[in-house]
Design a protein around this motif. Structure first.
Motif: not given
Ligand SMILES: [Zn+2]
Length: 103
Positions: A2-3, A5-10, A17, A19-20
């Motif tokens: 997970f990122c 910074s933003c918590g996006q799953s990568n 990331c 997303k961000c």
């Protein structure tokens, strides 16, 4: 992973990331906590053992001596024998108790 910074799953192998765009490093991921196998269990068991030993060391001498005296005073010879046994158990437990906690 997970990122941070933003918590996006990568994907695990991703460096940034999706997303961000924040850098994803291994250090950013929460480190798996290394636990010695059974270390926690041993602590719990020993604590439980200590509690039981404490309870037994207090209860056994009292119960043993009281029951022993009561049974020894009984007219029934079988109970007298049981009373001796209880008395011995109680005295032994009392000796152990004083050795463990009295010193
Ligand atoms: Zn992100």
């Amino acid at each position: 992973m997970f990122c941070p910074s933003c918590g996006q799953s990568n994907p695990d192998e991703a460096k940034f990331c999706g997303k961000c765009g924040a850098a994803i490093t291994a250090a950013a991921a929460p480190k798996p906590v290394h636990v010695e196998p059974g270390a926690k269990d041993t602590g719990v068991v020993s604590q439980t053992m200590k509690t039981w030993m404490l309870v037994a060391s207090i209860v056994l001498p009292v119960v043993g001596i009281v029951v022993g005296i009561v049974y020894l005073l009984d007219a029934n010879p079988e109970k007298k024998e049981a009373g001796k046994l209880w008395l011995i158990v109680g005295i032994v437990a009392a000796v152990i108790w004083s050795a463990l906690f009295g010193a």
